[in-house]
Design a protein around this motif. Structure first.
Motif, PDB file in Angstrom:
ATOM      1  N   PHE A 178      20.962  -4.608 -26.797  1.00 30.89           N
ATOM      2  CA  PHE A 178      20.207  -5.861 -26.772  1.00 30.89           C
ATOM      3  C   PHE A 178      21.002  -6.966 -27.459  1.00 30.89           C
ATOM      4  O   PHE A 178      21.077  -8.105 -26.957  1.00 30.89           O
ATOM      5  N   ALA A 179      21.622  -6.636 -28.581  1.00 26.33           N
ATOM      6  CA  ALA A 179      22.446  -7.619 -29.295  1.00 26.33           C
ATOM      7  C   ALA A 179      23.645  -8.029 -28.442  1.00 26.33           C
ATOM      8  O   ALA A 179      23.991  -9.212 -28.354  1.00 26.33           O
ATOM      9  N   GLU A 180      24.277  -7.052 -27.789  1.00 30.50           N
ATOM     10  CA  GLU A 180      25.437  -7.340 -26.946  1.00 30.50           C
ATOM     11  C   GLU A 180      25.055  -8.274 -25.802  1.00 30.50           C
ATOM     12  O   GLU A 180      25.763  -9.257 -25.521  1.00 30.50           O
ATOM     13  N   LEU A 181      23.950  -7.983 -25.141  1.00 35.09           N
ATOM     14  CA  LEU A 181      23.507  -8.829 -24.037  1.00 35.09           C
ATOM     15  C   LEU A 181      23.085 -10.227 -24.509  1.00 35.09           C
ATOM     16  O   LEU A 181      23.112 -11.186 -23.726  1.00 35.09           O
ATOM     17  N   SER A 182      22.710 -10.325 -25.772  1.00 33.33           N
ATOM     18  CA  SER A 182      22.293 -11.617 -26.341  1.00 33.33           C
ATOM     19  C   SER A 182      23.458 -12.384 -26.948  1.00 33.33           C
ATOM     20  O   SER A 182      23.270 -13.507 -27.432  1.00 33.33           O
ATOM     21  N   GLY A 183      24.651 -11.775 -26.957  1.00 30.02           N
ATOM     22  CA  GLY A 183      25.799 -12.397 -27.609  1.00 30.02           C
ATOM     23  C   GLY A 183      25.611 -12.498 -29.107  1.00 30.02           C
ATOM     24  O   GLY A 183      25.985 -13.491 -29.744  1.00 30.02           O
ATOM     25  N   ALA A 184      25.017 -11.447 -29.682  1.00 26.27           N
ATOM     26  CA  ALA A 184      24.672 -11.471 -31.094  1.00 26.27           C
ATOM     27  C   ALA A 184      25.063 -10.145 -31.751  1.00 26.27           C
ATOM     28  O   ALA A 184      25.706  -9.292 -31.119  1.00 26.27           O
ATOM     29  N   GLU A 185      24.648  -9.979 -33.011  1.00 24.63           N
ATOM     30  CA  GLU A 185      24.892  -8.757 -33.767  1.00 24.63           C
ATOM     31  C   GLU A 185      23.585  -8.290 -34.392  1.00 24.63           C
ATOM     32  O   GLU A 185      22.725  -9.116 -34.744  1.00 24.63           O
ATOM     33  N   PRO A 186      23.414  -6.986 -34.574  1.00 24.49           N
ATOM     34  CA  PRO A 186      22.229  -6.510 -35.290  1.00 24.49           C
ATOM     35  C   PRO A 186      22.220  -7.050 -36.721  1.00 24.49           C
ATOM     36  O   PRO A 186      23.275  -7.158 -37.356  1.00 24.49           O
ATOM     37  N   THR A 187      21.046  -7.376 -37.215  1.00 22.39           N
ATOM     38  CA  THR A 187      20.952  -7.922 -38.579  1.00 22.39           C
ATOM     39  C   THR A 187      20.732  -6.837 -39.618  1.00 22.39           C
ATOM     40  O   THR A 187      20.962  -7.071 -40.810  1.00 22.39           O
ATOM     41  N   LEU A 188      20.301  -5.669 -39.200  1.00 24.70           N
ATOM     42  CA  LEU A 188      19.993  -4.577 -40.122  1.00 24.70           C
ATOM     43  C   LEU A 188      20.776  -3.335 -39.732  1.00 24.70           C
ATOM     44  O   LEU A 188      21.322  -3.254 -38.629  1.00 24.70           O
ATOM     45  N   ASP A 189      20.817  -2.358 -40.616  1.00 26.12           N
ATOM     46  CA  ASP A 189      21.489  -1.103 -40.288  1.00 26.12           C
ATOM     47  C   ASP A 189      20.585  -0.248 -39.398  1.00 26.12           C
ATOM     48  O   ASP A 189      19.407  -0.549 -39.186  1.00 26.12           O
ATOM     49  N   ALA A 190      21.141   0.831 -38.888  1.00 23.42           N
ATOM     50  CA  ALA A 190      20.417   1.669 -37.926  1.00 23.42           C
ATOM     51  C   ALA A 190      19.155   2.266 -38.530  1.00 23.42           C
ATOM     52  O   ALA A 190      18.099   2.290 -37.878  1.00 23.42           O
ATOM     53  N   ALA A 191      19.233   2.754 -39.759  1.00 24.39           N
ATOM     54  CA  ALA A 191      18.080   3.412 -40.374  1.00 24.39           C
ATOM     55  C   ALA A 191      16.921   2.443 -40.593  1.00 24.39           C
ATOM     56  O   ALA A 191      15.758   2.781 -40.337  1.00 24.39           O
ATOM     57  N   THR A 192      17.229   1.237 -41.054  1.00 23.27           N
ATOM     58  CA  THR A 192      16.178   0.250 -41.297  1.00 23.27           C
ATOM     59  C   THR A 192      15.559  -0.221 -39.986  1.00 23.27           C
ATOM     60  O   THR A 192      14.339  -0.380 -39.877  1.00 23.27           O
ATOM     61  N   THR A 193      16.397  -0.433 -38.991  1.00 17.94           N
ATOM     62  CA  THR A 193      15.902  -0.841 -37.674  1.00 17.94           C
ATOM     63  C   THR A 193      14.955   0.210 -37.103  1.00 17.94           C
ATOM     64  O   THR A 193      13.870  -0.111 -36.597  1.00 17.94           O
ATOM     65  N   TYR A 194      15.359   1.453 -37.196  1.00 21.70           N
ATOM     66  CA  TYR A 194      14.519   2.553 -36.712  1.00 21.70           C
ATOM     67  C   TYR A 194      13.199   2.618 -37.471  1.00 21.70           C
ATOM     68  O   TYR A 194      12.129   2.792 -36.872  1.00 21.70           O
ATOM     69  N   ALA A 195      13.260   2.471 -38.788  1.00 16.46           N
ATOM     70  CA  ALA A 195      12.044   2.539 -39.600  1.00 16.46           C
ATOM     71  C   ALA A 195      11.037   1.471 -39.186  1.00 16.46           C
ATOM     72  O   ALA A 195       9.827   1.732 -39.111  1.00 16.46           O
ATOM     73  N   LEU A 196      11.526   0.280 -38.897  1.00 10.71           N
ATOM     74  CA  LEU A 196      10.638  -0.810 -38.491  1.00 10.71           C
ATOM     75  C   LEU A 196       9.955  -0.510 -37.154  1.00 10.71           C
ATOM     76  O   LEU A 196       8.731  -0.623 -37.016  1.00 10.71           O
ATOM     77  N   LEU A 197      10.742  -0.121 -36.159  1.00 10.55           N
ATOM     78  CA  LEU A 197      10.171   0.150 -34.842  1.00 10.55           C
ATOM     79  C   LEU A 197       9.321   1.422 -34.842  1.00 10.55           C
ATOM     80  O   LEU A 197       8.301   1.497 -34.149  1.00 10.55           O
ATOM     81  N   ASP A 198       9.725   2.396 -35.618  1.00 12.43           N
ATOM     82  CA  ASP A 198       8.940   3.620 -35.729  1.00 12.43           C
ATOM     83  C   ASP A 198       7.586   3.328 -36.366  1.00 12.43           C
ATOM     84  O   ASP A 198       6.557   3.875 -35.944  1.00 12.43           O
ATOM     85  N   GLY A 199       7.573   2.457 -37.358  1.00 11.41           N
ATOM     86  CA  GLY A 199       6.315   2.070 -37.983  1.00 11.41           C
ATOM     87  C   GLY A 199       5.386   1.365 -37.015  1.00 11.41           C
ATOM     88  O   GLY A 199       4.173   1.599 -37.008  1.00 11.41           O
ATOM     89  N   VAL A 200       5.944   0.502 -36.197  1.00 14.59           N
ATOM     90  CA  VAL A 200       5.148  -0.193 -35.171  1.00 14.59           C
ATOM     91  C   VAL A 200       4.546   0.821 -34.195  1.00 14.59           C
ATOM     92  O   VAL A 200       3.361   0.737 -33.834  1.00 14.59           O
ATOM     93  N   PHE A 201       5.360   1.799 -33.787  1.00 11.33           N
ATOM     94  CA  PHE A 201       4.881   2.791 -32.825  1.00 11.33           C
ATOM     95  C   PHE A 201       3.828   3.709 -33.447  1.00 11.33           C
ATOM     96  O   PHE A 201       2.796   4.013 -32.822  1.00 11.33           O
ATOM     97  N   GLU A 202       4.053   4.138 -34.675  1.00  9.28           N
ATOM     98  CA  GLU A 202       3.096   5.034 -35.329  1.00  9.28           C
ATOM     99  C   GLU A 202       1.744   4.356 -35.522  1.00  9.28           C
ATOM    100  O   GLU A 202       0.692   4.967 -35.343  1.00  9.28           O
ATOM    101  N   LYS A 203       1.763   3.082 -35.883  1.00  4.51           N
ATOM    102  CA  LYS A 203       0.510   2.346 -36.040  1.00  4.51           C
ATOM    103  C   LYS A 203      -0.228   2.248 -34.709  1.00  4.51           C
ATOM    104  O   LYS A 203      -1.444   2.413 -34.632  1.00  4.51           O
ATOM    105  N   ALA A 204       0.520   1.978 -33.632  1.00  7.70           N
ATOM    106  CA  ALA A 204      -0.090   1.906 -32.307  1.00  7.70           C
ATOM    107  C   ALA A 204      -0.677   3.259 -31.907  1.00  7.70           C
ATOM    108  O   ALA A 204      -1.749   3.326 -31.287  1.00  7.70           O
TER     109      ALA A 204
END
Length: 206
Positions: free
Chosen positions: A151-177
């Motif tokens: 997604f970052a590559e297609l946007s011409g950008a870079e990820p702002t967080l590391d892999a573990a933090t990114t996963y934790a955020l999205l995993d939290g969103v999914f678990e709540k749902a």
């Protein structure tokens, strides 16, 4: 031509692995409905086509069976977004397809996801589960990381967080749902879609 001892051994191992996969598929249904703590090998056998003796032949105990089950199921899950990553040609396309896929998997497999979160919690108490749970959790982290880096590559950008933090955020969103979906509170599916759609741009820097 007579088969060699090695060929016979490999054939037996292949057949044994196939039977373990069959047992795992059957056991996952019961585990997904009842959860880890409430399910015994005998109960799994009672809700399957296989006898208690067959389960004990292939698995020494419940933890060994459950560990195999989760590895088997998650091995199929960790590549579910790879086709989206490989074929999306714009950031917006990947973003919408990722959100769609999250909703699809929550709709189709809520019990399996519930079992995964159950086992991840149990791993804090059951030492025998920890290695498998940690390995699977890492593979899921890498699955999400492939989505974000593309997604970052297609946007011409870079990820702002590391892999573990990114996963934790999205995993939290999914678990709540998942919790909202299973307890029938709120509008879990459209809310999950909106949250995922909104969150992705905040995970990259333009």
């Amino acid at each position: 031509m007579n088969p060699t001892a090695g060929t016979v051994t490999r054939t037996r191992e292949t057949k044994a692995d196939a039977r373990r996969d069959q047992l795992a598929e059957s056991a996952l249904m019961t585990l997904g409905e009842r959860g880890y703590a409430k399910t015994s090998l005998r109960e799994i056998a009672q809700n399957s086509l296989f006898s208690h003796g067959v389960l004990h032949y292939y698995f020494d105990n419940k933890i060994e069976l459950i560990t195999y089950c989760v590895r088997y199921y998650k091995a199929q899950c960790v590549t579910r977004y790879d086709e989206i990553v490989a074929t999306s040609t714009t950031a917006d396309e990947l973003r919408i397809r990722f959100a769609d896929k999250l909703v699809e998997t929550l709709t189709d497999e809520p019990q399996m996801h519930r079992l995964w979160y159950d086992l991840r919690t149990q791993a804090m108490f059951e030492v025998e589960l920890r290695q498998a749970v940690l390995e699977i959790d890492k593979s899921l982290e890498m699955m999400i990381w492939r989505v974000i880096t593309r997604f970052a590559e297609l946007s011409g950008a870079e990820p702002t967080l590391d892999a573990a933090t990114t996963y934790a955020l999205l995993d939290g969103v999914f678990e709540k749902a998942l919790l909202e979906h299973l307890t029938d509170t709120g509008t879990a599916l459209p809310t999950l879609h909106t949250r995922a759609w909104s969150l992705l741009p905040s995970l990259i820097s333009t």
